[in-house]
Design a protein around this motif. Sequence first.
Motif, PDB file in Angstrom:
ATOM      1  N   TYR A 139       0.720  -1.087  -0.057  1.00 32.25           N
ATOM      2  CA  TYR A 139      -0.054  -0.029   0.092  1.00 32.25           C
ATOM      3  C   TYR A 139       0.903   1.406  -0.116  1.00 32.25           C
ATOM      4  N   ILE A 140       1.049   1.507  -1.216  1.00 32.22           N
ATOM      5  CA  ILE A 140       1.993   2.804  -1.583  1.00 32.22           C
ATOM      6  C   ILE A 140       1.137   3.647  -2.120  1.00 32.22           C
ATOM      7  N   HIS A 141       1.064   5.006  -1.839  1.00 36.59           N
ATOM      8  CA  HIS A 141       0.312   5.943  -2.632  1.00 36.59           C
ATOM      9  C   HIS A 141       0.522   6.473  -4.161  1.00 36.59           C
ATOM     10  N   ASP A 142       2.054   6.343  -4.245  1.00 33.96           N
ATOM     11  CA  ASP A 142       2.466   6.990  -5.559  1.00 33.96           C
ATOM     12  C   ASP A 142       3.669   6.151  -5.827  1.00 33.96           C
ATOM     13  N   TYR A 143       3.081   5.202  -6.644  1.00 36.76           N
ATOM     14  CA  TYR A 143       4.171   4.366  -7.169  1.00 36.76           C
ATOM     15  C   TYR A 143       5.069   4.946  -8.450  1.00 36.76           C
ATOM     16  N   GLY A 144       4.258   6.055  -8.928  1.00 38.30           N
ATOM     17  CA  GLY A 144       5.127   6.946  -9.924  1.00 38.30           C
ATOM     18  C   GLY A 144       6.164   7.818  -9.548  1.00 38.30           C
ATOM     19  N   CYS A 145       6.419   8.093  -8.352  1.00 41.64           N
ATOM     20  CA  CYS A 145       7.445   8.980  -7.739  1.00 41.64           C
ATOM     21  C   CYS A 145       8.665   8.304  -8.100  1.00 41.64           C
ATOM     22  N   THR A 146       9.669   8.795  -8.794  1.00 41.45           N
ATOM     23  CA  THR A 146      10.910   8.414  -9.035  1.00 41.45           C
ATOM     24  C   THR A 146      11.942   8.439  -7.880  1.00 41.45           C
ATOM     25  N   LEU A 147      11.549   9.680  -7.035  1.00 42.10           N
ATOM     26  CA  LEU A 147      12.456   9.859  -5.747  1.00 42.10           C
ATOM     27  C   LEU A 147      12.287   8.729  -4.835  1.00 42.10           C
ATOM     28  N   LYS A 148      12.995   7.740  -4.331  1.00 41.33           N
ATOM     29  CA  LYS A 148      13.174   6.862  -3.576  1.00 41.33           C
ATOM     30  C   LYS A 148      14.404   6.562  -2.956  1.00 41.33           C
ATOM     31  N   LEU A 149      14.495   6.241  -1.767  1.00 42.51           N
ATOM     32  CA  LEU A 149      15.839   5.828  -0.816  1.00 42.51           C
ATOM     33  C   LEU A 149      15.751   4.367  -0.416  1.00 42.51           C
ATOM     34  N   PHE A 150      17.139   3.715  -0.678  1.00 41.52           N
ATOM     35  CA  PHE A 150      17.192   2.329  -0.437  1.00 41.52           C
ATOM     36  C   PHE A 150      18.373   2.333   0.234  1.00 41.52           C
ATOM     37  N   LYS A 151      18.248   1.138   1.015  1.00 43.43           N
ATOM     38  CA  LYS A 151      19.599   0.619   1.678  1.00 43.43           C
ATOM     39  C   LYS A 151      20.335  -0.096   0.480  1.00 43.43           C
ATOM     40  N   GLN A 152      21.587  -0.260   0.334  1.00 39.32           N
ATOM     41  CA  GLN A 152      22.256  -0.675  -0.711  1.00 39.32           C
ATOM     42  C   GLN A 152      21.983  -2.175  -0.954  1.00 39.32           C
ATOM     43  N   ASP A 153      21.740  -2.968  -0.015  1.00 41.50           N
ATOM     44  CA  ASP A 153      21.544  -4.450  -0.309  1.00 41.50           C
ATOM     45  C   ASP A 153      20.242  -4.640  -1.021  1.00 41.50           C
ATOM     46  N   ILE A 154      19.306  -3.833  -0.690  1.00 38.59           N
ATOM     47  CA  ILE A 154      17.888  -4.028  -1.284  1.00 38.59           C
ATOM     48  C   ILE A 154      18.104  -3.608  -2.584  1.00 38.59           C
ATOM     49  N   ALA A 155      18.623  -2.385  -2.989  1.00 43.93           N
ATOM     50  CA  ALA A 155      18.791  -1.829  -4.283  1.00 43.93           C
ATOM     51  C   ALA A 155      19.307  -2.842  -5.134  1.00 43.93           C
ATOM     52  N   LYS A 156      20.423  -3.270  -4.964  1.00 48.33           N
ATOM     53  CA  LYS A 156      21.351  -4.233  -5.804  1.00 48.33           C
ATOM     54  C   LYS A 156      20.425  -5.420  -6.113  1.00 48.33           C
ATOM     55  N   ASN A 157      19.611  -5.921  -5.434  1.00 45.69           N
ATOM     56  CA  ASN A 157      19.001  -6.909  -5.446  1.00 45.69           C
ATOM     57  C   ASN A 157      17.553  -6.811  -6.321  1.00 45.69           C
ATOM     58  N   LEU A 158      17.098  -5.747  -6.783  1.00 43.88           N
ATOM     59  CA  LEU A 158      15.874  -5.536  -7.386  1.00 43.88           C
ATOM     60  C   LEU A 158      15.438  -6.277  -8.602  1.00 43.88           C
ATOM     61  N   GLY A 159      16.699  -6.592  -9.364  1.00 48.44           N
ATOM     62  CA  GLY A 159      16.387  -7.242 -10.400  1.00 48.44           C
ATOM     63  C   GLY A 159      15.329  -6.276 -11.438  1.00 48.44           C
ATOM     64  N   LEU A 160      16.064  -5.513 -11.759  1.00 48.25           N
ATOM     65  CA  LEU A 160      15.213  -4.510 -12.759  1.00 48.25           C
ATOM     66  C   LEU A 160      15.330  -4.771 -14.273  1.00 48.25           C
ATOM     67  N   TYR A 161      14.287  -5.135 -14.789  1.00 44.35           N
ATOM     68  CA  TYR A 161      14.191  -5.319 -16.224  1.00 44.35           C
ATOM     69  C   TYR A 161      12.972  -4.772 -16.935  1.00 44.35           C
ATOM     70  N   GLY A 162      13.154  -4.665 -18.214  1.00 49.46           N
ATOM     71  CA  GLY A 162      11.861  -4.050 -19.092  1.00 49.46           C
ATOM     72  C   GLY A 162      11.620  -2.724 -18.476  1.00 49.46           C
ATOM     73  N   GLU A 163      10.560  -2.659 -18.137  1.00 53.76           N
ATOM     74  CA  GLU A 163      10.155  -1.267 -17.504  1.00 53.76           C
ATOM     75  C   GLU A 163       9.443  -1.487 -16.146  1.00 53.76           C
ATOM     76  N   MET A 164      10.244  -2.327 -15.304  1.00 55.79           N
ATOM     77  CA  MET A 164       9.598  -2.536 -13.928  1.00 55.79           C
ATOM     78  C   MET A 164       9.960  -1.410 -12.843  1.00 55.79           C
ATOM     79  N   HIS A 165      10.548  -0.378 -13.278  1.00 56.03           N
ATOM     80  CA  HIS A 165      10.817   0.589 -12.432  1.00 56.03           C
ATOM     81  C   HIS A 165       9.639   1.149 -11.569  1.00 56.03           C
TER      82      HIS A 165
END
Length: 318
Positions: A145-171
């Motif tokens: 339950y996130i209200h704004d999936y389209g907001c690019t501004l996000k902050l991650f811990k490094q281990d989470i960001a490195k393992n997101l597995g971003l392909y296609g247009e999954m941002h």
Amino acid sequence: MKLSVVVPLYNEEASIKPFLEKTRSALSGIDYEIILVDDGSRDKTVEMVEQYADERTLLIRFKRNFGQTPAMAAGIDYADGDYIATIDGDLQNDPEDIPAMIEKLEREGLDVVAGRRLKRQDGFILRKLPSSIANKLIARLTGVYIHDYGCTLKLFKQDIAKNLGLYGEMHRFIPVLAVLQGAKIDEMDVRHHPRRYGQSKYGIARTTKVISDLMLVLFLKKYSQRPMHLFGTLGFFGLFFGMLINLYMIVLKLFGQNIWGRPLLLLGVVLTLGGIQLVSSGFIAEQVLRTYFESQDKKPYIIKEVKEFSELRRQGVP
């Protein structure tokens, strides 16, 4: 290094100088780096970066336009910070919100802080209304339950960001991908400014892509480790209704009626078999794509050049 700021760029020549100036001012008390990923820009974006970059700047250039998701993935792959922030380079997102996001993440023991655009400065019909409907639909179907999936501004811990597995247009579904890793996520209000530089790269045509990606995310979230629960259920219902149709046709045949070529028979067979095959093929293709990239350590982008602006960094000194 404490913070890496990943910035996808595509034809943003006018915003480079003010973006870098504002980001440097906002992060002056933090040990940071700015990773600018040029996604095949056709204007003077690269020249402007080279003119205004400093020792904390890293430029990654793609050979062609691959899209926002691969640009984010490349920036994250090269990031060294304990925390990784993603932000657009057009200054609609405000870099001054990043320190507050870091404070919230550390104070509340979070893994991800997602921005929620306060008083969003976009058109209502083509941007805000479709986005609002999509946000509610995604949250309801995924349970994140996130209200704004389209907001690019996000902050991650490094281990989470490195393992997101971003392909296609999954941002667009990064919060869901983070939760699949067991991340603790929350959101906070961030500023959103009217676009002053360049033109929007998105339109109403992206709706079909969002729906397609949502189907994939739902599959990954619910059935990636038990696909038979999905395909078996679909197969059971397809077989069940197919048998009913065939039984009905047999009864008609026993009563002396000609059943060959009946629209009901043909429709039942075609829709049942064709639908299951198409959906199954789509999911299997996505899984094969992920296996192809991850098993061979391949990336969904091709880098033309990585340019550093610090002699110390080139020597491996933080």
